[in-house]
Design an enzyme around this catalytic site. Structure first.
Site, short mmCIF file in Angstrom:
data_model
loop_
_atom_site.label_atom_id
_atom_site.label_comp_id
_atom_site.label_asym_id
_atom_site.label_seq_id
_atom_site.Cartn_x
_atom_site.Cartn_y
_atom_site.Cartn_z
N GLY A 119 0.84 -1.20 0.00
CA GLY A 119 0.00 0.00 0.00
C GLY A 119 0.87 1.24 0.00
O GLY A 119 0.46 2.31 0.47
N SER A 157 -6.37 -0.75 12.89
CA SER A 157 -7.19 0.44 13.10
C SER A 157 -7.78 0.34 14.51
O SER A 157 -8.03 -0.77 15.00
CB SER A 157 -8.33 0.48 12.09
OG SER A 157 -9.35 1.37 12.51
N VAL A 202 -2.12 -7.39 -3.12
CA VAL A 202 -1.68 -8.10 -1.91
C VAL A 202 -2.47 -9.38 -1.65
O VAL A 202 -2.04 -10.21 -0.86
CB VAL A 202 -1.75 -7.20 -0.65
CG1 VAL A 202 -0.67 -6.14 -0.67
CG2 VAL A 202 -3.13 -6.61 -0.44
N TYR A 231 -14.75 -4.12 7.79
CA TYR A 231 -13.43 -3.51 8.05
C TYR A 231 -12.96 -3.79 9.49
O TYR A 231 -11.80 -4.16 9.71
CB TYR A 231 -13.55 -2.01 7.79
CG TYR A 231 -12.30 -1.20 7.94
CD1 TYR A 231 -11.34 -1.17 6.93
CD2 TYR A 231 -12.08 -0.42 9.07
CE1 TYR A 231 -10.19 -0.39 7.05
CE2 TYR A 231 -10.94 0.36 9.21
CZ TYR A 231 -10.00 0.36 8.19
OH TYR A 231 -8.88 1.14 8.32
P1 NAD Z 1 -5.36 5.10 0.98
O1 NAD Z 1 -6.62 4.69 0.32
O2 NAD Z 1 -4.88 6.50 0.84
O3 NAD Z 1 -4.16 4.14 0.55
C1 NAD Z 1 -4.31 2.75 0.50
C2 NAD Z 1 -3.35 2.20 -0.51
O4 NAD Z 1 -3.53 0.77 -0.56
C3 NAD Z 1 -3.61 2.72 -1.94
O5 NAD Z 1 -2.41 3.15 -2.53
C4 NAD Z 1 -4.20 1.53 -2.65
O6 NAD Z 1 -3.92 1.48 -4.06
C5 NAD Z 1 -3.53 0.38 -1.92
N1 NAD Z 1 -4.27 -0.88 -2.10
C6 NAD Z 1 -5.60 -1.06 -1.98
N2 NAD Z 1 -5.91 -2.33 -2.28
C7 NAD Z 1 -4.75 -2.96 -2.59
C8 NAD Z 1 -4.43 -4.28 -2.98
N3 NAD Z 1 -5.37 -5.21 -3.14
N4 NAD Z 1 -3.13 -4.59 -3.22
C9 NAD Z 1 -2.15 -3.63 -3.12
N5 NAD Z 1 -2.42 -2.36 -2.74
C10 NAD Z 1 -3.70 -2.03 -2.47
O7 NAD Z 1 -5.58 4.72 2.52
P2 NAD Z 1 -4.77 5.10 3.83
O8 NAD Z 1 -5.62 5.96 4.64
O9 NAD Z 1 -3.39 5.52 3.51
O10 NAD Z 1 -4.75 3.67 4.54
C11 NAD Z 1 -3.57 2.88 4.69
C12 NAD Z 1 -3.82 1.83 5.76
O11 NAD Z 1 -4.12 2.48 7.01
C13 NAD Z 1 -5.01 0.93 5.45
O12 NAD Z 1 -4.72 -0.38 5.88
C14 NAD Z 1 -6.10 1.52 6.31
O13 NAD Z 1 -7.08 0.57 6.63
C15 NAD Z 1 -5.33 1.96 7.51
N6 NAD Z 1 -6.00 2.98 8.32
C16 NAD Z 1 -6.37 4.18 7.78
C17 NAD Z 1 -7.00 5.11 8.58
C18 NAD Z 1 -7.42 6.45 8.06
O14 NAD Z 1 -8.13 7.17 8.79
N7 NAD Z 1 -7.03 6.85 6.86
C19 NAD Z 1 -7.28 4.81 9.93
C20 NAD Z 1 -6.90 3.58 10.43
C21 NAD Z 1 -6.25 2.68 9.63
#
Ligand code: NAD
Length: 246
Positions: free
Chosen positions: A14, A141, A63, A154
């Site tokens: 990611g 999370s 992934v 989720y």
């Molecule tokens: P984002 O959507 O900005 O980035 C997620 C990235 O994962 C993207 O680049 C996307 O292309 C990639 N991705 C999605 N599916 C994929 C796959 N099947 N194979 C490879 N890559 C894949 O999201 P973010 O906010 O940066 O989130 C990153 C992580 O943090 C995630 O696991 C999310 O659940 C977690 N998270 C985010 C938050 C928030 O508030 N943004 C809070 C808690 C946890």
């Protein structure tokens, strides 16, 4: 403080944008060569890492691909010479209340967030077991700890990530491998930009520090867990949520 990361190699899933891109760049800043794995384009994120004078490999992959994970891990170890740390950050949301959730949205969220963490943790874990060292950090999370309205899929996946991390910590500890979780609260990224304004503000209001996290806030905690400074920390869940879930 010297984090002992100079010359180490880290793989971030990611890594193309958001939190994963910030983690990759923070690791590069601390001296790591990095591999970024993403379904989308990683070129800009890789370039940001190179600006710190480090090599960065951009790999397009899903992934969820079990065999693909093994191939990517082997490729990174070969092309960058070694692998020391894995950060499983790829994730998606497809929110809906349980009575409106579709099977497709349930399955896809579980596939990316849960299976997609295990495929890479398993593949890197095998290598780390052989070399008797390594760091694995899964990005879960706070909603995996507390549940969340509209996020049965989720929250279940993130709770599962915590269970996977604790299990792998138990399996790999005797080989000198640490496995930990970072559990962010609200972070300002593309993922949360699609939230309705009221939901975003309600989440900010839950925090004790009165603001959402930036991707860099999360990245700094991950860098610590990947570093030599966290050598005796394993099986841990570190919330980075500004006190959102206390
Ligand atoms: P984002 O959507 O900005 O980035 C997620 C990235 O994962 C993207 O680049 C996307 O292309 C990639 N991705 C999605 N599916 C994929 C796959 N099947 N194979 C490879 N890559 C894949 O999201 P973010 O906010 O940066 O989130 C990153 C992580 O943090 C995630 O696991 C999310 O659940 C977690 N998270 C985010 C938050 C928030 O508030 N943004 C809070 C808690 C946890």
């Amino acid at each position: 403080m010297d984090l002992g990361l100079t010359g180490k190699v880290a793989l971030v899933t990611g890594g193309g944008r958001g939190i994963g891109a910030a983690i990759a760049e923070a690791l590069a800043r601390e001296g790591c060569e990095v591999a970024l794995v993403d379904l989308g384009d990683c070129a800009a994120a890789a370039e940001a890492c190179r600006r710190h004078g480090r090599r960065a490999l951009a790999i397009e992959a899903d992934v969820c691909d079990w065999n693909g994970a093994e191939k990517v891990v082997a490729r990174v170890a070969q092309e960058l010479g070694r692998l020391d740390a894995l950060v499983c950050c790829a994730g998606i949301t497809r929110d809906n209340v349980s009575w409106k959730m579709t099977e497709e949205d349930f399955d896809r969220v579980l596939a990316v967030n849960l299976k997609g963490t295990f495929t890479y943790a398993r593949a890197a874990g095998k290598l780390f077991k052989e070399q008797k060292s390594g760091r694995i950090v899964a990005i879960a999370s706070i909603n995996g700890l507390r549940g969340k309205f509209g996020q049965a899929n989720y929250a279940a996946a993130k709770a599962g990530d915590i269970a996977i991390a604790k299990t792998l910590a138990k399996e790999l500890g005797r080989y000198g491998v640490t496995v930990n979780v970072v559990a962010p609260g609200l972070v300002e990224t593309e993922m949360t930009r699609k939230l309705p304004a009221e939901a975003f503000q309600a989440a900010v209001a839950e925090t004790l520090l009165g603001r959402p996290a930036s991707p860099a806030d999360v990245a700094d905690a991950v860098v610590f867990l990947c570093s030599e400074r966290a050598r005796h920390v394993t099986g841990e869940v570190l919330k980075v949520d500004g006190g959102q879930y206390v």
